[in-house]
Design a protein around this motif. Structure first.
Motif, PDB file in Angstrom:
ATOM      1  N   CYS A  46       0.776  -1.425  -0.147  1.00 33.37           N
ATOM      2  CA  CYS A  46       0.138   0.118  -0.080  1.00 33.37           C
ATOM      3  C   CYS A  46       0.689   1.175   0.012  1.00 33.37           C
ATOM      4  CB  CYS A  46      -0.874  -0.080   1.074  1.00 33.37           C
ATOM      5  SG  CYS A  46      -1.880  -1.527   1.243  1.00 33.37           S
ATOM      6  N   THR A  47       2.107   1.082   0.458  1.00 32.88           N
ATOM      7  CA  THR A  47       2.844   2.484   0.688  1.00 32.88           C
ATOM      8  C   THR A  47       3.109   3.237  -0.643  1.00 32.88           C
ATOM      9  OG1 THR A  47       4.914   1.148   0.647  1.00 32.88           O
ATOM     10  CG2 THR A  47       3.860   1.881   2.840  1.00 32.88           C
ATOM     11  N   ALA A  48       3.270   2.461  -1.808  1.00 35.72           N
ATOM     12  CA  ALA A  48       3.552   3.035  -3.151  1.00 35.72           C
ATOM     13  C   ALA A  48       2.569   4.166  -3.602  1.00 35.72           C
ATOM     14  CB  ALA A  48       3.700   1.870  -4.198  1.00 35.72           C
ATOM     15  N   CYS A  49       1.297   3.972  -3.020  1.00 40.05           N
ATOM     16  CA  CYS A  49       0.214   5.006  -3.409  1.00 40.05           C
ATOM     17  C   CYS A  49      -0.209   5.740  -2.280  1.00 40.05           C
ATOM     18  CB  CYS A  49      -1.094   4.319  -3.932  1.00 40.05           C
ATOM     19  SG  CYS A  49      -0.936   3.445  -5.423  1.00 40.05           S
ATOM     20  N   HIS A  50      -0.124   5.094  -1.077  1.00 38.19           N
ATOM     21  CA  HIS A  50      -1.100   5.985  -0.005  1.00 38.19           C
ATOM     22  C   HIS A  50       0.168   6.393   1.117  1.00 38.19           C
ATOM     23  CE1 HIS A  50      -5.027   4.765  -0.904  1.00 38.19           C
ATOM     24  NE2 HIS A  50      -4.610   3.564  -1.222  1.00 38.19           N
ATOM     25  N   GLY A  51       1.430   5.923   0.857  1.00 37.03           N
ATOM     26  CA  GLY A  51       2.458   6.592   1.723  1.00 37.03           C
ATOM     27  C   GLY A  51       2.786   5.784   2.927  1.00 37.03           C
ATOM     28  N   PRO A  95      -5.960  14.426  -4.490  1.00 39.49           N
ATOM     29  CA  PRO A  95      -7.326  13.482  -4.216  1.00 39.49           C
ATOM     30  C   PRO A  95      -6.843  12.052  -5.210  1.00 39.49           C
ATOM     31  CG  PRO A  95      -7.485  15.112  -6.357  1.00 39.49           C
ATOM     32  CD  PRO A  95      -5.927  15.215  -5.698  1.00 39.49           C
ATOM     33  N   THR A  96      -5.859  11.771  -5.653  1.00 40.63           N
ATOM     34  CA  THR A  96      -5.550  10.789  -6.580  1.00 40.63           C
ATOM     35  C   THR A  96      -5.743   9.518  -5.557  1.00 40.63           C
ATOM     36  OG1 THR A  96      -4.338  11.918  -8.122  1.00 40.63           O
ATOM     37  CG2 THR A  96      -4.195   9.434  -8.239  1.00 40.63           C
ATOM     38  N   GLY A 100     -10.937  -3.719  -4.841  1.00 38.94           N
ATOM     39  CA  GLY A 100     -10.322  -2.542  -5.480  1.00 38.94           C
ATOM     40  C   GLY A 100     -11.346  -1.682  -5.872  1.00 38.94           C
ATOM     41  N   GLY A 101     -11.206  -0.635  -6.670  1.00 44.30           N
ATOM     42  CA  GLY A 101     -12.103   0.381  -7.148  1.00 44.30           C
ATOM     43  C   GLY A 101     -11.518   1.521  -7.343  1.00 44.30           C
ATOM     44  N   GLY A 102     -12.247   2.240  -8.517  1.00 44.12           N
ATOM     45  CA  GLY A 102     -11.271   3.694  -9.103  1.00 44.12           C
ATOM     46  C   GLY A 102      -9.820   3.261  -9.230  1.00 44.12           C
ATOM     47  N   LEU A 103      -8.849   3.849  -8.936  1.00 46.44           N
ATOM     48  CA  LEU A 103      -7.307   3.455  -9.302  1.00 46.44           C
ATOM     49  C   LEU A 103      -6.803   2.285  -8.577  1.00 46.44           C
ATOM     50  CD1 LEU A 103      -5.927   7.057  -9.615  1.00 46.44           C
ATOM     51  CD2 LEU A 103      -6.575   5.456 -11.572  1.00 46.44           C
TER      52      LEU A 103
END
Length: 102
Positions: free
Chosen positions: A41-46, A54-55, A78-81
């Motif tokens: 998860c860190t790649a997108c959510h940090g 907002p991404t 999942g969902g969205g991106l």
């Protein structure tokens, strides 16, 4: 054979079964969920779950916004991106949701 003689072997089988029970008997493990978060998860959510709005939404307070079942469903489908994570077992999803909900 008296009742006590029959009860002891039965209890032994029950205890043995409980000790060798599958993962369904385990409890959620937020520490294991933190490790899964770091991997998936860190790649997108940090690393601090702050996201990149907002991404990629922040997940700091996701436990206040979503019910545990909703968090688990989002991880699964999942969902969205966000992609689905079918490679995670149900126990891993429970652990990750437990970590995110706290």
């Amino acid at each position: 054979m008296n009742t006590r003689s029959r009860l002891i072997p039965t209890l032994a089988v029950l205890v043995s079964s409980a000790l060798s029970a599958p993962a369904a008997w385990t409890k959620d493990d937020p520490a294991a969920g933190a490790a899964l978060y770091a991997t998936h998860c860190t790649a997108c959510h940090g690393a601090e779950r702050a996201g990149v709005p907002p991404t990629f939404p922040a997940l700091i307070d996701v436990g206040k916004r979503l019910q545990p079942a909703q968090i688990k469903e989002k991880i699964r489908k999942g969902g969205g991106l966000m992609p689905p994570f079918p490679q995670l077992s149900e126990q891993e999803i429970d652990n990750l949701a437990s970590y995110l909900a706290k």
